[in-house]
Scaffold this motif. Structure first.
Motif, mmCIF file in Angstrom:
data_model
loop_
_atom_site.group_PDB
_atom_site.id
_atom_site.type_symbol
_atom_site.label_atom_id
_atom_site.label_comp_id
_atom_site.label_asym_id
_atom_site.label_seq_id
_atom_site.Cartn_x
_atom_site.Cartn_y
_atom_site.Cartn_z
ATOM 1 N N THR A 116 38.423 48.595 32.286
ATOM 2 C CA THR A 116 38.129 47.211 32.476
ATOM 3 C C THR A 116 36.802 46.552 31.656
ATOM 4 O O THR A 116 36.860 45.457 31.459
ATOM 5 C CB THR A 116 37.846 46.966 34.114
ATOM 6 O OG1 THR A 116 37.902 45.635 34.323
ATOM 7 C CG2 THR A 116 36.320 47.370 34.432
ATOM 8 N N GLY A 119 35.124 43.382 32.672
ATOM 9 C CA GLY A 119 35.971 43.073 33.830
ATOM 10 C C GLY A 119 36.644 41.894 33.441
ATOM 11 O O GLY A 119 37.470 41.207 34.452
ATOM 12 N N GLY A 136 39.491 47.026 39.224
ATOM 13 C CA GLY A 136 39.027 47.361 37.871
ATOM 14 C C GLY A 136 38.265 48.680 37.919
ATOM 15 O O GLY A 136 37.689 48.838 38.892
ATOM 16 N N ALA A 147 30.602 45.030 34.600
ATOM 17 C CA ALA A 147 31.687 44.116 35.300
ATOM 18 C C ALA A 147 31.282 43.625 36.644
ATOM 19 O O ALA A 147 31.704 42.493 37.194
ATOM 20 C CB ALA A 147 32.780 45.207 35.635
ATOM 21 N N GLN A 148 30.594 44.411 37.624
ATOM 22 C CA GLN A 148 30.006 44.029 38.933
ATOM 23 C C GLN A 148 29.152 42.789 38.911
ATOM 24 O O GLN A 148 29.230 41.881 39.650
ATOM 25 C CB GLN A 148 29.470 45.317 39.625
ATOM 26 C CG GLN A 148 30.506 45.885 40.526
ATOM 27 C CD GLN A 148 30.309 47.373 40.754
ATOM 28 O OE1 GLN A 148 29.412 48.070 39.973
ATOM 29 N NE2 GLN A 148 31.181 47.848 41.552
ATOM 30 N N ALA A 151 31.631 39.761 38.270
ATOM 31 C CA ALA A 151 32.345 39.484 39.439
ATOM 32 C C ALA A 151 31.372 38.707 40.679
ATOM 33 O O ALA A 151 31.732 37.839 41.089
ATOM 34 C CB ALA A 151 32.699 41.026 40.044
ATOM 35 N N PHE A 160 35.565 46.719 41.752
ATOM 36 C CA PHE A 160 35.404 47.744 40.557
ATOM 37 C C PHE A 160 35.135 49.003 41.010
ATOM 38 O O PHE A 160 34.109 49.235 41.983
ATOM 39 C CB PHE A 160 34.360 47.197 39.712
ATOM 40 C CG PHE A 160 34.746 46.017 38.908
ATOM 41 C CD1 PHE A 160 35.709 45.979 37.952
ATOM 42 C CD2 PHE A 160 34.382 44.845 39.534
ATOM 43 C CE1 PHE A 160 36.063 44.953 37.160
ATOM 44 C CE2 PHE A 160 34.944 43.457 38.976
ATOM 45 C CZ PHE A 160 35.910 43.501 37.954
#
Ligand code: GLN
Length: 272
Positions: A116, A119, A136, A147-148, A151, A160
């Motif tokens: 991902t 993300g 992800g 990515a977190q 989010a 994730f």
């Protein structure tokens, strides 16, 4: 005429050194004004801090660093994503992968985005399908952290987790999407442009560029619901190879879609 220390003078200096769009993006960010204010209010004073910040941005760009990493933010699917050297910069071509996934899902699909990165794909699908369960996964803890963060910033419902391709993935999905590393190790493009600054792990798919695609396609079946779709991005010269991998893995309705430039970019197949 705009005087020294004004927004207009800063923009002129940036435009003399860089292509227009890059100059506008970097100047607007450094001076903390909108892109239209750069032109609407050129006589406004620019702070010394803003001018110094712009000079630093320009120097980084002139050393080749991607604009996205200098800004620290890049838009994908109209979402402002935090981006930095931990992950690949989301590309417009990848929006075609998101479209292909959305066209093949109901209102509440179970979606897995493998590799991902920042993300982007997972967050775009989650933004369009609020009732979806979007997961992800990435092998790189630094990417997962990014990515977190994204989010959280977007208040996304996507979640994730760590996984090296399918190793830590449990459960069944209606759609698996992936933009895996697919550049061949010796490809000269790796030594050009933005790619020089992006993580090699997100770009290089082994000696022929197909190593990650083999893992993603070959391992998908046990994780797909009956009738579920696998949708992957690949290089514009990898359509034939990718379709053969789908065929060998027993997928039905295998097809390759073109990107906005008319290049084969996304291949998909249905698990029967
Ligand atoms: N699209 C990228 C490039 O060739 C590669 C991305 C990838 O390997 N997934 O610039």
């Amino acid at each position: 005429m705009t005087g020294a220390g004004t927004v207009g003078a800063c923009l002129d200096a940036a435009r003399a050194a860089l292509p227009r769009l890059e100059a506008e993006l970097l100047a607007a960010r450094a001076l903390d004004v909108t892109a239209s204010a750069l032109y609407a209010f050129p006589e406004r004073p620019a702070s010394a801090k803003g001018c110094a910040c712009l000079r630093a941005h320009m120097a980084r760009r002139q050393r080749g660093e991607p604009v996205a990493y200098i800004l620290g933010e890049w838009e994908f699917w109209s979402l402002p994503l935090k981006v930095d050297a931990r992950a690949l910069i989301p590309r417009p071509e990848t929006e075609g992968l998101v479209e292909a996934a959305l066209e093949r899902t109901g209102p509440a699909p179970r979606v897995l985005d493998l590799g991902t990165g920042c993300g982007a794909i997972a967050l775009a699908i989650a933004a369009e399908r609020p009732a979806a369960a979007v997961l992800g996964a990435d092998n790189d803890p630094a990417c997962l952290a990014l990515a977190q963060e994204n989010a959280q910033r977007l208040a996304s419902t996507a979640s994730f987790q760590h996984s090296h391709w399918y190793t830590d993935i449990a459960g069944e999905f209606d759609v698996i999407v992936s933009n895996p590393p697919y550049v061949a190790a010796g490809d000269p493009h790796l030594a050009q442009g933005d790619l020089r600054f992006e993580p090699k792990g997100a770009l290089v798919g082994g000696p022929d560029g197909l190593a990650a695609l083999r893992s993603v396609i070959g391992g998908a079946a046990p994780h797909l619901a009956s009738g579920g779709w696998l949708i992957v991005e690949h290089g514009c010269d990898q359509g034939g190879h990718t379709r053969r991998l789908f065929d060998a893995a027993g997928f039905a309705a295998v097809a390759t879609l073109q990107d906005a430039a008319g290049l084969p970019r996304v291949t998909l197949g249905r698990h029967s």
